[in-house]
Design a protein around this motif. Structure first.
Motif, PDB file in Angstrom:
ATOM      1  N   THR A 282     -38.803 -15.870  15.219  1.00  0.00           N
ATOM      2  CA  THR A 282     -39.218 -15.508  16.589  1.00  0.00           C
ATOM      3  C   THR A 282     -38.755 -14.077  16.878  1.00  0.00           C
ATOM      4  O   THR A 282     -39.596 -13.409  17.701  1.00  0.00           O
ATOM      5  CB  THR A 282     -38.571 -16.276  17.837  1.00  0.00           C
ATOM      6  OG1 THR A 282     -38.700 -17.736  17.543  1.00  0.00           O
ATOM      7  CG2 THR A 282     -39.088 -16.164  19.221  1.00  0.00           C
ATOM      8  N   TYR A 283     -37.721 -13.538  16.446  1.00  0.00           N
ATOM      9  CA  TYR A 283     -37.307 -12.163  16.749  1.00  0.00           C
ATOM     10  C   TYR A 283     -38.250 -11.179  15.737  1.00  0.00           C
ATOM     11  O   TYR A 283     -38.578 -10.076  16.510  1.00  0.00           O
ATOM     12  CB  TYR A 283     -35.763 -11.943  16.226  1.00  0.00           C
ATOM     13  CG  TYR A 283     -35.262 -10.532  16.511  1.00  0.00           C
ATOM     14  CD1 TYR A 283     -34.889  -9.982  17.790  1.00  0.00           C
ATOM     15  CD2 TYR A 283     -35.457  -9.644  15.577  1.00  0.00           C
ATOM     16  CE1 TYR A 283     -34.426  -8.597  17.810  1.00  0.00           C
ATOM     17  CE2 TYR A 283     -35.070  -8.012  15.617  1.00  0.00           C
ATOM     18  CZ  TYR A 283     -34.710  -7.816  16.728  1.00  0.00           C
ATOM     19  OH  TYR A 283     -34.283  -6.439  17.119  1.00  0.00           O
ATOM     20  N   GLU A 284     -38.509 -11.585  14.674  1.00  0.00           N
ATOM     21  CA  GLU A 284     -39.302 -10.784  13.813  1.00  0.00           C
ATOM     22  C   GLU A 284     -40.662 -10.638  14.471  1.00  0.00           C
ATOM     23  O   GLU A 284     -41.516  -9.610  14.448  1.00  0.00           O
ATOM     24  CB  GLU A 284     -39.175 -11.101  12.518  1.00  0.00           C
ATOM     25  CG  GLU A 284     -38.032 -10.963  11.722  1.00  0.00           C
ATOM     26  CD  GLU A 284     -37.400  -9.427  11.561  1.00  0.00           C
ATOM     27  OE1 GLU A 284     -38.247  -8.546  11.804  1.00  0.00           O
ATOM     28  OE2 GLU A 284     -36.464  -9.297  10.939  1.00  0.00           O
TER      29      GLU A 284
ATOM     30  N   MET B  46     -41.574 -11.229  17.489  1.00  0.00           N
ATOM     31  CA  MET B  46     -41.484 -10.436  18.797  1.00  0.00           C
ATOM     32  C   MET B  46     -41.601  -8.819  18.576  1.00  0.00           C
ATOM     33  O   MET B  46     -42.337  -7.975  19.191  1.00  0.00           O
ATOM     34  CB  MET B  46     -40.492 -10.636  19.935  1.00  0.00           C
ATOM     35  CG  MET B  46     -40.409 -12.120  20.512  1.00  0.00           C
ATOM     36  SD  MET B  46     -41.604 -12.308  21.568  1.00  0.00           S
ATOM     37  CE  MET B  46     -41.222 -11.025  22.898  1.00  0.00           C
ATOM     38  N   GLN B  47     -40.746  -8.485  17.812  1.00  0.00           N
ATOM     39  CA  GLN B  47     -40.783  -7.088  17.246  1.00  0.00           C
ATOM     40  C   GLN B  47     -42.288  -6.672  16.729  1.00  0.00           C
ATOM     41  O   GLN B  47     -42.733  -5.587  17.006  1.00  0.00           O
ATOM     42  CB  GLN B  47     -39.590  -6.727  16.173  1.00  0.00           C
ATOM     43  CG  GLN B  47     -38.455  -6.859  16.624  1.00  0.00           C
ATOM     44  CD  GLN B  47     -38.256  -5.771  17.478  1.00  0.00           C
ATOM     45  OE1 GLN B  47     -37.820  -4.637  16.923  1.00  0.00           O
ATOM     46  NE2 GLN B  47     -38.058  -5.859  18.659  1.00  0.00           N
TER      47      GLN B  47
ATOM     48  N   GLN C  39     -45.078  -7.810  17.824  1.00  0.00           N
ATOM     49  CA  GLN C  39     -45.894  -7.733  19.291  1.00  0.00           C
ATOM     50  C   GLN C  39     -45.423  -6.494  19.962  1.00  0.00           C
ATOM     51  O   GLN C  39     -46.516  -5.681  20.349  1.00  0.00           O
ATOM     52  CB  GLN C  39     -45.815  -8.963  19.924  1.00  0.00           C
ATOM     53  CG  GLN C  39     -45.919 -10.100  19.352  1.00  0.00           C
ATOM     54  CD  GLN C  39     -47.069 -10.156  18.326  1.00  0.00           C
ATOM     55  OE1 GLN C  39     -48.306  -9.560  18.782  1.00  0.00           O
ATOM     56  NE2 GLN C  39     -47.068 -10.393  17.048  1.00  0.00           N
TER      57      GLN C  39
ATOM     58  N   SER D  21     -36.750  -3.109  23.229  1.00  0.00           N
ATOM     59  CA  SER D  21     -37.381  -4.053  22.565  1.00  0.00           C
ATOM     60  C   SER D  21     -36.656  -5.026  21.855  1.00  0.00           C
ATOM     61  O   SER D  21     -36.735  -6.290  21.823  1.00  0.00           O
ATOM     62  CB  SER D  21     -38.572  -3.423  21.679  1.00  0.00           C
ATOM     63  OG  SER D  21     -37.740  -3.120  20.393  1.00  0.00           O
ATOM     64  N   HIS D  22     -35.419  -4.478  21.458  1.00  0.00           N
ATOM     65  CA  HIS D  22     -34.406  -5.331  20.686  1.00  0.00           C
ATOM     66  C   HIS D  22     -33.877  -6.314  21.913  1.00  0.00           C
ATOM     67  O   HIS D  22     -33.693  -7.716  21.419  1.00  0.00           O
ATOM     68  CB  HIS D  22     -33.290  -4.436  20.075  1.00  0.00           C
ATOM     69  CG  HIS D  22     -33.813  -3.496  19.088  1.00  0.00           C
ATOM     70  ND1 HIS D  22     -34.761  -3.887  18.237  1.00  0.00           N
ATOM     71  CD2 HIS D  22     -33.703  -2.139  18.835  1.00  0.00           C
ATOM     72  CE1 HIS D  22     -35.141  -2.884  17.606  1.00  0.00           C
ATOM     73  NE2 HIS D  22     -34.390  -1.821  17.924  1.00  0.00           N
TER      74      HIS D  22
ATOM     75  N   SER E 100     -36.623  -9.049  22.607  1.00  0.00           N
ATOM     76  CA  SER E 100     -36.919  -9.818  21.386  1.00  0.00           C
ATOM     77  C   SER E 100     -35.750 -10.733  20.975  1.00  0.00           C
ATOM     78  O   SER E 100     -35.871 -11.875  20.989  1.00  0.00           O
ATOM     79  CB  SER E 100     -37.235  -9.043  20.095  1.00  0.00           C
ATOM     80  OG  SER E 100     -38.292  -8.421  20.362  1.00  0.00           O
TER      81      SER E 100
ATOM     82  N   ALA F   5     -36.069 -14.988  21.351  1.00  0.00           N
ATOM     83  CA  ALA F   5     -35.630 -15.622  20.160  1.00  0.00           C
ATOM     84  C   ALA F   5     -34.548 -16.552  20.403  1.00  0.00           C
ATOM     85  O   ALA F   5     -34.574 -17.743  19.941  1.00  0.00           O
ATOM     86  CB  ALA F   5     -35.342 -14.673  18.992  1.00  0.00           C
TER      87      ALA F   5
ATOM     88  N   TRP G 178     -28.505  -8.561  18.676  1.00  0.00           N
ATOM     89  CA  TRP G 178     -29.587  -7.877  18.184  1.00  0.00           C
ATOM     90  C   TRP G 178     -29.436  -6.354  18.629  1.00  0.00           C
ATOM     91  O   TRP G 178     -29.736  -5.515  17.685  1.00  0.00           O
ATOM     92  CB  TRP G 178     -30.865  -8.491  18.499  1.00  0.00           C
ATOM     93  CG  TRP G 178     -31.136  -9.522  17.735  1.00  0.00           C
ATOM     94  CD1 TRP G 178     -31.452 -10.995  17.837  1.00  0.00           C
ATOM     95  CD2 TRP G 178     -31.394  -9.511  16.268  1.00  0.00           C
ATOM     96  NE1 TRP G 178     -31.626 -11.594  16.836  1.00  0.00           N
ATOM     97  CE2 TRP G 178     -31.835 -10.768  15.698  1.00  0.00           C
ATOM     98  CE3 TRP G 178     -31.503  -8.418  15.197  1.00  0.00           C
ATOM     99  CZ2 TRP G 178     -32.101 -11.063  14.358  1.00  0.00           C
ATOM    100  CZ3 TRP G 178     -31.976  -8.773  13.890  1.00  0.00           C
ATOM    101  CH2 TRP G 178     -32.028  -9.930  13.567  1.00  0.00           C
TER     102      TRP G 178
END
Length: 268
Positions: free
Chosen positions: A150-152, A154-155, A157, A168-169, A172, A176, A249
């Motif tokens: 999910t994190y990757e 979202m990144q 997007q 963004s971090h 995301s 996540a 993150w």
């Protein structure tokens, strides 16, 4: 709060209808610092656990992505790398979690972290600190797979160029954490039961001795609370995980950026 709200047969004085009511009641009746009891043992284990966790994740993600997608961003690689990193992380954090949860239970008999460790070691043996390890892994492997994927995603997007972008971090990481936390709540309820070994709950379904194993925990939770029993404390779990993963993150990405930048500067 999460540990208390996941209690399957709580003391009448420790029954809560919402996260806010639980926090208010605990602070008023047990003191301002009571919700933070046992946090020192968690902080002690968190440093080395997270160091191994992110180091393993980065190494495996790169190696697997090179193999599976020729250096591109592979969601399968992210999921596998996150799952493998969890094995190292939980080996350190599982005993800390056992101590923390026992100290957070209502009317906990333990006065300090050391007293808890000594008592558990003496009465239940070293194995008690790892009784929920397989359940923890069964929970955390899907949690971390969902979390990293999910994190990757979202990144991809909101930060497709994969630059250092604190906002963004944070976003995301929070999304996540929330998605992974909600999806794995049933497993967390089982882990809490295994860690705390609630005597009232176990005796009510005629279980004597110590409950062990994921399958037995699942059956016991269903006997005591039905399907809704698997989602006890879901709000508290999501509320806890969102800032936790967002902070983890953002701090990790900052140091990754900072150290990479310094390395490049040294080369040039």
């Amino acid at each position: 709060l999460q540990t208390r709200m996941q209690s399957l047969q709580p003391d009448p004085k420790a029954q809560y209808r919402s996260v806010y009511e639980a926090l208010k009641k605990i602070v008023l009746t047990e003191g301002f610092w009571r919700p933070l009891r046992g946090i020192n043992v968690t902080m002690l284990g968190a440093g080395p656990a997270h160091a191994m966790y992110f180091a393993c994740y980065e190494k495996m993600k790169k190696s697997l992505s090179d193999t599976l997608q020729h250096g591109g961003n592979s969601h399968l690689a992210n999921g596998i790398a996150g799952s493998m990193a969890t094995l190292l992380h939980d080996a350190v954090m599982n005993p800390a979690e056992v101590v923390k949860q026992r100290m957070q239970m209502f009317n906990s008999p333990y006065k300090s972290v050391l007293a808890c460790i000594r008592t558990v070691q003496k009465t239940e043996g070293f194995g008690a600190f790892y009784r929920s390890y397989t359940t923890q892994l069964t929970m955390n492997v899907p949690f971390q797979a969902i979390h990293f994927i999910t994190y990757e995603f979202m990144q991809e997007q909101i930060n497709p160029r994969r630059e250092y972008n604190p906002r963004s971090h944070i976003v995301s990481g929070a999304v996540a954490g929330a998605v992974a936390a909600a999806a794995t709540t049933p497993l967390d309820v089982c882990k809490t039961l295994l860690n705390t070994q609630e005597n009232m709950a176990l005796s009510s379904v005629n279980i004597s001795g110590h409950l062990s194993g994921m399958v037995n925990a699942f059956k016991t939770v269903y006997q005591l609370g039905g399907v809704s029993g698997y989602f006890r404390g879901v709000q508290a779990r999501v509320i806890y995980q969102m800032p936790s993963t967002a902070i983890a993150w953002s701090v990790y990405e900052f140091f990754k950026y900072f150290l990479t930048k310094r390395k490049l500067e040294k080369r040039t």
